[in-house]
Motif scaffolding. Structure first.
Motif, PDB file in Angstrom:
ATOM      1  N   GLN A  48      34.566  10.035   3.856  1.00  0.00           N
ATOM      2  CA  GLN A  48      35.290   9.753   5.088  1.00  0.00           C
ATOM      3  C   GLN A  48      36.750   9.553   4.751  1.00  0.00           C
ATOM      4  O   GLN A  48      37.080   8.814   3.826  1.00  0.00           O
ATOM      5  N   ILE A  49      37.600  10.191   5.496  1.00  0.00           N
ATOM      6  CA  ILE A  49      39.031   9.978   5.307  1.00  0.00           C
ATOM      7  C   ILE A  49      39.417   8.744   6.106  1.00  0.00           C
ATOM      8  O   ILE A  49      39.190   8.670   7.317  1.00  0.00           O
ATOM      9  N   ILE A  50      39.955   7.760   5.441  1.00  0.00           N
ATOM     10  CA  ILE A  50      40.322   6.499   6.076  1.00  0.00           C
ATOM     11  C   ILE A  50      41.664   6.624   6.782  1.00  0.00           C
ATOM     12  O   ILE A  50      41.839   6.169   7.888  1.00  0.00           O
ATOM     13  N   GLY A  51      42.600   7.248   6.157  1.00  0.00           N
ATOM     14  CA  GLY A  51      43.919   7.412   6.762  1.00  0.00           C
ATOM     15  C   GLY A  51      44.747   8.364   5.940  1.00  0.00           C
ATOM     16  O   GLY A  51      44.391   8.688   4.815  1.00  0.00           O
ATOM     17  N   ALA A  52      45.824   8.820   6.479  1.00  0.00           N
ATOM     18  CA  ALA A  52      46.650   9.819   5.808  1.00  0.00           C
ATOM     19  C   ALA A  52      47.196   9.315   4.481  1.00  0.00           C
ATOM     20  O   ALA A  52      47.435  10.096   3.580  1.00  0.00           O
ATOM     21  N   GLU A  53      47.402   8.027   4.357  1.00  0.00           N
ATOM     22  CA  GLU A  53      48.011   7.487   3.156  1.00  0.00           C
ATOM     23  C   GLU A  53      46.999   6.918   2.170  1.00  0.00           C
ATOM     24  O   GLU A  53      47.381   6.404   1.139  1.00  0.00           O
ATOM     25  N   LYS A  54      45.714   7.010   2.513  1.00  0.00           N
ATOM     26  CA  LYS A  54      44.693   6.450   1.637  1.00  0.00           C
ATOM     27  C   LYS A  54      43.824   7.547   1.057  1.00  0.00           C
ATOM     28  O   LYS A  54      43.711   8.627   1.602  1.00  0.00           O
ATOM     29  N   GLU A  55      43.182   7.223  -0.041  1.00  0.00           N
ATOM     30  CA  GLU A  55      42.245   8.142  -0.668  1.00  0.00           C
ATOM     31  C   GLU A  55      40.979   8.267   0.171  1.00  0.00           C
ATOM     32  O   GLU A  55      40.715   7.449   1.033  1.00  0.00           O
ATOM     33  N   ASN A  56      40.200   9.282  -0.115  1.00  0.00           N
ATOM     34  CA  ASN A  56      38.889   9.422   0.534  1.00  0.00           C
ATOM     35  C   ASN A  56      37.939   8.350   0.025  1.00  0.00           C
ATOM     36  O   ASN A  56      37.900   8.062  -1.154  1.00  0.00           O
ATOM     37  N   ASP A  57      37.180   7.762   0.941  1.00  0.00           N
ATOM     38  CA  ASP A  57      36.066   6.910   0.540  1.00  0.00           C
ATOM     39  C   ASP A  57      34.874   7.819   0.314  1.00  0.00           C
ATOM     40  O   ASP A  57      34.642   8.741   1.091  1.00  0.00           O
ATOM     41  N   LYS A  58      34.137   7.566  -0.741  1.00  0.00           N
ATOM     42  CA  LYS A  58      32.951   8.352  -1.044  1.00  0.00           C
ATOM     43  C   LYS A  58      31.761   7.418  -1.172  1.00  0.00           C
ATOM     44  O   LYS A  58      31.863   6.391  -1.833  1.00  0.00           O
ATOM     45  N   ILE A  59      30.672   7.791  -0.538  1.00  0.00           N
ATOM     46  CA  ILE A  59      29.466   6.973  -0.617  1.00  0.00           C
ATOM     47  C   ILE A  59      28.273   7.853  -0.951  1.00  0.00           C
ATOM     48  O   ILE A  59      28.306   9.070  -0.781  1.00  0.00           O
ATOM     49  N   ALA A  60      27.239   7.213  -1.429  1.00  0.00           N
ATOM     50  CA  ALA A  60      25.920   7.822  -1.579  1.00  0.00           C
ATOM     51  C   ALA A  60      24.967   6.863  -0.879  1.00  0.00           C
ATOM     52  O   ALA A  60      25.133   5.645  -0.957  1.00  0.00           O
ATOM     53  N   VAL A  61      23.988   7.418  -0.182  1.00  0.00           N
ATOM     54  CA  VAL A  61      23.085   6.596   0.616  1.00  0.00           C
ATOM     55  C   VAL A  61      21.645   6.923   0.256  1.00  0.00           C
ATOM     56  O   VAL A  61      21.229   8.080   0.351  1.00  0.00           O
ATOM     57  N   GLU A  62      20.918   5.904  -0.165  1.00  0.00           N
ATOM     58  CA  GLU A  62      19.485   6.024  -0.385  1.00  0.00           C
ATOM     59  C   GLU A  62      18.794   5.481   0.859  1.00  0.00           C
ATOM     60  O   GLU A  62      18.954   4.308   1.191  1.00  0.00           O
ATOM     61  N   VAL A  63      18.058   6.344   1.559  1.00  0.00           N
ATOM     62  CA  VAL A  63      17.425   5.989   2.825  1.00  0.00           C
ATOM     63  C   VAL A  63      16.006   5.501   2.561  1.00  0.00           C
ATOM     64  O   VAL A  63      15.243   6.157   1.855  1.00  0.00           O
ATOM     65  N   LYS A  64      15.666   4.368   3.161  1.00  0.00           N
ATOM     66  CA  LYS A  64      14.306   3.826   3.054  1.00  0.00           C
ATOM     67  C   LYS A  64      13.813   3.426   4.429  1.00  0.00           C
ATOM     68  O   LYS A  64      14.559   2.868   5.235  1.00  0.00           O
TER      69      LYS A  64
END
Length: 137
Positions: free
Chosen positions: A43-59
């Protein structure tokens, strides 16, 4: 790799929340071992910030024994987190749990202590609405 019962609902919830699904599943290969985390997203947080990256384990926690489901989820979460620390350290791992399970099971004192001690980040989702209800860090 079998997908969790609520995999697609969590995926749609993430997309509604502005996340771009980049991996389905997110594959890790480390030390001769293959692992598959359910979903990778950015997800791009804002023009001046890096991308947030996640991994999701669904249960889903639908077996007759929630504690057995928890043992499995806890172990997988720790293994996946250690692998991500080596292979993709900027990606943050979350364990996705249905809201009704979070409210009834994850609020039990012992389970809550294990989650805190193990530093498990939770993504609480609503199955019917296909929405993210809470991000718990």
């Amino acid at each position: 790799m079998a997908k969790d019962l609520y995999h697609e609902q969590v995926k749609r919830a993430l997309e509604k929340d502005g996340w771009q699904i980049t991996h389905d599943p997110y594959e890790l290969r480390i030390g001769g071992v293959e692992m598959y985390i359910n979903i990778g997203a950015e997800q791009i947080i804002g023009a001046e910030k890096e991308n947030d990256k996640i991994a999701v384990e669904v249960k889903s926690f639908i077996s007759p024994s929630r504690i057995s489901d928890f043992h499995l989820a806890h172990g997988q979460f720790l293994d996946y987190r250690y692998a991500l620390e080596d292979e993709d350290p900027e990606r943050i791992l979350y364990l996705a749990v249905p809201r009704f399970v979070y409210q009834t099971f994850f609020n039990l004192a012992f389970i809550n202590r294990v989650v805190q001690r193990s530093q498990i980040k939770l993504l609480v989702y609503d199955i019917e609405k296909e929405t993210i209800e809470q991000w718990i860090k």
